[in-house]
Design a protein around this motif. Structure first.
Motif, mmCIF file in Angstrom:
data_model
loop_
_atom_site.group_PDB
_atom_site.id
_atom_site.type_symbol
_atom_site.label_atom_id
_atom_site.label_comp_id
_atom_site.label_asym_id
_atom_site.label_seq_id
_atom_site.Cartn_x
_atom_site.Cartn_y
_atom_site.Cartn_z
ATOM 1 N N UNK A 1 0.811 -1.226 0.000
ATOM 2 C CA UNK A 1 0.000 0.000 0.000
ATOM 3 C C UNK A 1 0.842 1.274 0.000
ATOM 4 N N UNK A 2 2.080 1.170 0.495
ATOM 5 C CA UNK A 2 2.953 2.346 0.549
ATOM 6 C C UNK A 2 3.408 2.796 -0.825
ATOM 7 N N UNK A 3 3.309 1.914 -1.817
ATOM 8 C CA UNK A 3 3.806 2.233 -3.153
ATOM 9 C C UNK A 3 5.247 1.853 -3.362
ATOM 10 N N UNK A 4 5.927 1.379 -2.313
ATOM 11 C CA UNK A 4 7.327 0.973 -2.414
ATOM 12 C C UNK A 4 7.400 -0.407 -3.057
ATOM 13 N N UNK A 5 8.085 -0.502 -4.189
ATOM 14 C CA UNK A 5 8.161 -1.767 -4.910
ATOM 15 C C UNK A 5 9.186 -2.738 -4.350
ATOM 16 N N UNK A 6 10.125 -2.265 -3.555
ATOM 17 C CA UNK A 6 11.215 -3.120 -3.097
ATOM 18 C C UNK A 6 10.703 -4.196 -2.144
ATOM 19 N N UNK A 7 11.068 -5.466 -2.373
ATOM 20 C CA UNK A 7 10.653 -6.520 -1.450
ATOM 21 C C UNK A 7 11.351 -6.362 -0.099
ATOM 22 N N UNK A 8 10.643 -6.634 0.963
ATOM 23 C CA UNK A 8 11.213 -6.566 2.309
ATOM 24 C C UNK A 8 11.969 -7.854 2.599
ATOM 25 N N UNK A 9 12.694 -7.856 3.732
ATOM 26 C CA UNK A 9 13.378 -9.079 4.153
ATOM 27 C C UNK A 9 12.369 -10.208 4.364
ATOM 28 N N UNK A 10 11.211 -9.850 4.939
ATOM 29 C CA UNK A 10 10.163 -10.856 5.152
ATOM 30 C C UNK A 10 9.648 -11.402 3.825
ATOM 31 N N UNK A 11 9.529 -10.531 2.818
ATOM 32 C CA UNK A 11 9.095 -10.990 1.489
ATOM 33 C C UNK A 11 10.101 -11.979 0.910
ATOM 34 N N UNK A 12 11.373 -11.678 1.094
ATOM 35 C CA UNK A 12 12.431 -12.555 0.587
ATOM 36 C C UNK A 12 12.369 -13.922 1.262
ATOM 37 N N UNK A 13 12.227 -13.925 2.596
ATOM 38 C CA UNK A 13 12.205 -15.186 3.332
ATOM 39 C C UNK A 13 10.968 -16.006 2.996
ATOM 40 N N UNK A 14 9.835 -15.324 2.852
ATOM 41 C CA UNK A 14 8.601 -16.026 2.505
ATOM 42 C C UNK A 14 8.716 -16.680 1.128
ATOM 43 N N UNK A 15 9.295 -15.960 0.190
ATOM 44 C CA UNK A 15 9.465 -16.496 -1.164
ATOM 45 C C UNK A 15 10.334 -17.744 -1.144
ATOM 46 N N UNK A 16 11.410 -17.716 -0.364
ATOM 47 C CA UNK A 16 12.281 -18.892 -0.259
ATOM 48 C C UNK A 16 11.543 -20.074 0.353
ATOM 49 N N UNK A 17 10.721 -19.799 1.363
ATOM 50 C CA UNK A 17 9.981 -20.873 2.027
ATOM 51 C C UNK A 17 8.968 -21.512 1.077
ATOM 52 N N UNK A 18 8.278 -20.672 0.301
ATOM 53 C CA UNK A 18 7.309 -21.196 -0.662
ATOM 54 C C UNK A 18 8.019 -22.011 -1.736
ATOM 55 N N UNK A 19 9.160 -21.529 -2.197
ATOM 56 C CA UNK A 19 9.914 -22.252 -3.221
ATOM 57 C C UNK A 19 10.344 -23.631 -2.705
ATOM 58 N N UNK A 20 10.811 -23.697 -1.455
ATOM 59 C CA UNK A 20 11.222 -24.987 -0.886
ATOM 60 C C UNK A 20 10.028 -25.940 -0.769
ATOM 61 N N UNK A 21 8.894 -25.413 -0.326
ATOM 62 C CA UNK A 21 7.697 -26.251 -0.198
ATOM 63 C C UNK A 21 7.236 -26.764 -1.558
ATOM 64 N N UNK A 22 7.326 -25.925 -2.573
ATOM 65 C CA UNK A 22 6.934 -26.335 -3.916
ATOM 66 C C UNK A 22 7.866 -27.413 -4.463
ATOM 67 N N UNK A 23 9.144 -27.293 -4.161
ATOM 68 C CA UNK A 23 10.103 -28.309 -4.611
ATOM 69 C C UNK A 23 9.761 -29.666 -4.006
ATOM 70 N N UNK A 24 9.388 -29.672 -2.732
ATOM 71 C CA UNK A 24 9.028 -30.925 -2.059
ATOM 72 C C UNK A 24 7.771 -31.527 -2.681
ATOM 73 N N UNK A 25 6.805 -30.669 -2.994
ATOM 74 C CA UNK A 25 5.520 -31.133 -3.522
ATOM 75 C C UNK A 25 5.524 -31.265 -5.043
ATOM 76 N N UNK A 26 6.632 -30.954 -5.674
ATOM 77 C CA UNK A 26 6.784 -31.043 -7.135
ATOM 78 C C UNK A 26 5.760 -30.169 -7.856
ATOM 79 N N UNK A 27 5.601 -28.961 -7.325
ATOM 80 C CA UNK A 27 4.754 -27.949 -7.949
ATOM 81 C C UNK A 27 5.668 -26.829 -8.448
#
Length: 229
Positions: free
Chosen positions: A181-207
């Motif tokens: 909502x702030x208009x800032x496009x830069x991903x936060x540290x939390x955004x980075x960590x969440x993306x990594x977690x989702x990627x790992x989960x997808x690798x396990x589930x072959x998605x």
């Protein structure tokens, strides 16, 4: 001579409603599907037997069944006007479904397409929302799901919910999207960590994890386009 069994006295796995719930509608015969609609037969025969008899008189052809009139159907013992109307309404719906074009699912195979799809939903939000986009192997949308609705600077996301939704939908590809909502496009540290977690989960589930797109009003950031997936 034993009394005739009602459908409720059948073995549970043979009852039409329970059979549909367990195996899906494709496992039922035409007579069983129609029996679910009419609900009951007569004192002499159950609903399935009644519908088998009616269909037999129509050469087991649903098109011929749909051509009968209400009075034609009411000639059968156990069929009154309400059941006759239900049968003809079902036949008409089947005919209309054949005439209806299949709904075209949007192609969300690129970050731009994801942004164009999600921007109308997010452009006026004053808090963050996190959405899951579930896709088939051709990147066509199966469904989009709002996972969380949160605060001004972040929103809580449970990876288990994301993966459960993907498995239940039979998705082979997924993307995620949230707004800033702030208009800032830069991903936060939390955004980075969440993306990594989702990627790992997808690798396990072959998605296949296609992208994480951050939306602002007029611009977007794509983890995939930035080479950060």
């Amino acid at each position: 001579m034993t009394d005739k069994l009602t459908i409720n006295q059948w073995a549970e796995e043979d009852r039409p409603r329970e059979k549909l719930e367990r195996l899906g509608p494709g496992a039922l015969s035409d007579a069983e599907l129609l029996a679910i609609l009419v609900g009951s037969g007569s004192a002499k025969e159950d609903a399935v037997s009644l519908m088998k008899r009616i269909l037999a008189d129509c050469n087991n052809n649903l098109n011929s069944l749909g051509k009968l009139s209400i009075s034609d159907l009411c000639c059968y013992n156990g069929v009154g006007p309400a059941k006759a109307i239900t049968i003809l309404a079902a036949c008409e719906l089947g005919k209309r479904r054949q005439q209806t074009q299949r709904e075209e699912r949007p192609d969300l195979g690129t970050a731009t397409r994801i942004y164009n799809h999600m921007h109308p939903l997010m452009q006026d939000l004053d808090v963050e929302e996190f959405w899951l986009l579930l896709l088939n192997q051709n990147f066509r949308l199966i469904k989009d799901v709002r996972i969380s609705h949160g605060g001004i600077t972040e929103t809580a996301v449970d990876i288990r919910i994301i993966m459960r939704e993907a498995v239940l939908a039979g998705a082979t590809v997924m993307a995620v999207c949230h707004n800033h909502p702030s208009g800032n496009l830069s991903p936060s540290r939390a955004d980075e960590e969440l993306t990594k977690s989702i990627r790992r989960a997808c690798e396990i589930m072959r998605i296949h994890f296609l992208d994480h797109v951050i939306v602002t009003d007029g611009q977007y950031f794509s983890f995939h386009e930035a080479g950060r997936l």
